[in-house]
Design a protein around this motif. Structure first.
Motif, PDB file in Angstrom:
ATOM      1  N   TYR A  76     -18.436  17.281  47.054  1.00 12.24           N
ATOM      2  CA  TYR A  76     -18.783  15.884  47.316  1.00 12.24           C
ATOM      3  C   TYR A  76     -17.965  14.958  46.413  1.00 12.24           C
ATOM      4  N   LYS A  77     -17.912  15.284  45.121  1.00 14.98           N
ATOM      5  CA  LYS A  77     -17.183  14.446  44.166  1.00 14.98           C
ATOM      6  C   LYS A  77     -15.688  14.437  44.466  1.00 14.98           C
ATOM      7  N   ALA A  78     -15.129  15.611  44.816  1.00 18.64           N
ATOM      8  CA  ALA A  78     -13.704  15.686  45.134  1.00 18.64           C
ATOM      9  C   ALA A  78     -13.396  14.852  46.376  1.00 18.64           C
ATOM     10  N   GLY A  79     -14.247  14.959  47.389  1.00 15.91           N
ATOM     11  CA  GLY A  79     -14.055  14.161  48.598  1.00 15.91           C
ATOM     12  C   GLY A  79     -14.143  12.682  48.309  1.00 15.91           C
ATOM     13  N   SER A  80     -15.072  12.318  47.445  1.00 19.11           N
ATOM     14  CA  SER A  80     -15.238  10.924  47.050  1.00 19.11           C
ATOM     15  C   SER A  80     -13.990  10.429  46.316  1.00 19.11           C
ATOM     16  N   LEU A  81     -13.443  11.261  45.444  1.00 21.53           N
ATOM     17  CA  LEU A  81     -12.227  10.917  44.706  1.00 21.53           C
ATOM     18  C   LEU A  81     -11.075  10.667  45.673  1.00 21.53           C
ATOM     19  N   VAL A  82     -10.874  11.586  46.612  1.00 23.16           N
ATOM     20  CA  VAL A  82      -9.789  11.446  47.590  1.00 23.16           C
ATOM     21  C   VAL A  82      -9.995  10.188  48.425  1.00 23.16           C
ATOM     22  N   ASN A  83     -11.215   9.956  48.888  1.00 25.03           N
ATOM     23  CA  ASN A  83     -11.483   8.790  49.734  1.00 25.03           C
ATOM     24  C   ASN A  83     -11.362   7.473  48.985  1.00 25.03           C
ATOM     25  N   ASN A  84     -11.914   7.421  47.765  1.00 28.53           N
ATOM     26  CA  ASN A  84     -11.959   6.162  47.024  1.00 28.53           C
ATOM     27  C   ASN A  84     -10.647   5.776  46.349  1.00 28.53           C
ATOM     28  N   TYR A  85      -9.845   6.762  45.964  1.00 30.60           N
ATOM     29  CA  TYR A  85      -8.638   6.454  45.195  1.00 30.60           C
ATOM     30  C   TYR A  85      -7.337   6.786  45.915  1.00 30.60           C
ATOM     31  N   PHE A  86      -7.400   7.593  46.962  1.00 31.66           N
ATOM     32  CA  PHE A  86      -6.176   8.018  47.651  1.00 31.66           C
ATOM     33  C   PHE A  86      -6.260   7.774  49.160  1.00 31.66           C
ATOM     34  N   ASN A  87      -7.116   6.829  49.566  1.00 29.57           N
ATOM     35  CA  ASN A  87      -7.271   6.459  50.976  1.00 29.57           C
ATOM     36  C   ASN A  87      -7.490   7.664  51.882  1.00 29.57           C
ATOM     37  N   GLY A  88      -8.226   8.643  51.383  1.00 30.69           N
ATOM     38  CA  GLY A  88      -8.553   9.813  52.192  1.00 30.69           C
ATOM     39  C   GLY A  88      -7.415  10.799  52.367  1.00 30.69           C
ATOM     40  N   SER A  89      -6.324  10.613  51.639  1.00 29.22           N
ATOM     41  CA  SER A  89      -5.143  11.454  51.810  1.00 29.22           C
ATOM     42  C   SER A  89      -5.024  12.483  50.695  1.00 29.22           C
ATOM     43  N   PHE A  90      -5.193  13.744  51.073  1.00 23.77           N
ATOM     44  CA  PHE A  90      -5.030  14.827  50.109  1.00 23.77           C
ATOM     45  C   PHE A  90      -3.596  14.872  49.598  1.00 23.77           C
ATOM     46  N   SER A  91      -2.629  14.607  50.475  1.00 25.94           N
ATOM     47  CA  SER A  91      -1.224  14.659  50.058  1.00 25.94           C
ATOM     48  C   SER A  91      -0.910  13.573  49.033  1.00 25.94           C
TER      49      SER A  91
END
Length: 123
Positions: A76-91
């Motif tokens: 959950y936290k990792a997904g939140s990090l990706v969504n909140n700081y990287f616009n949902g982009s893992f790359s």
């Protein structure tokens, strides 16, 4: 899923480690200076209200057991990090860590392999 405060996360890390525990045992795991018993009890009651633990009667006291596993909250936290700081982009996240944290090629390849395995699990 609800987000944990810093204090709740500190306590929950210990609860995850111990699996089923009392307030006294959690206090004992803290480094010096140890927090007050009542402070830890208040935080543990908040964790139970948020659904992270179950409160089990044990004689004159209570035990708290893990209800939400650490890996579930971590996801959950990792997904939140990706969504909140990287616009949902893992790359974008991988690129950020590669540039700012100077990840090696091997570490980046490991991240890609882990992501591929997880994606295949979901299929």
């Amino acid at each position: 899923m609800k987000e944990l405060t810093k204090a709740e996360e500190q306590v929950m890390q210990i609860v995850w480690e111990l699996k089923k525990t009392s307030v006294r045992d959690v206090v004992a795991k803290f480094p010096e200076p140890k927090p007050a018993y009542t402070t830890v009890a208040t935080v543990m009651n908040a964790l139970e209200k948020k659904g992270f633990t179950d409160k089990i009667p044990a004689g004159k006291s209570h035990l708290f057991s893990v209800k939400i596993p650490k890996d579930e909250y971590s996801g959950y936290k990792a997904g939140s990090l990706v969504n909140n700081y990287f616009n949902g982009s893992f790359s974008r996240m991988a690129s950020f860590f590669a540039k700012d944290n100077k990840l090696s090629i091997q570490e980046l390849e490991e991240m890609i392999e882990i992501a591929k395995r997880e994606i295949n699990k979901e299929k």
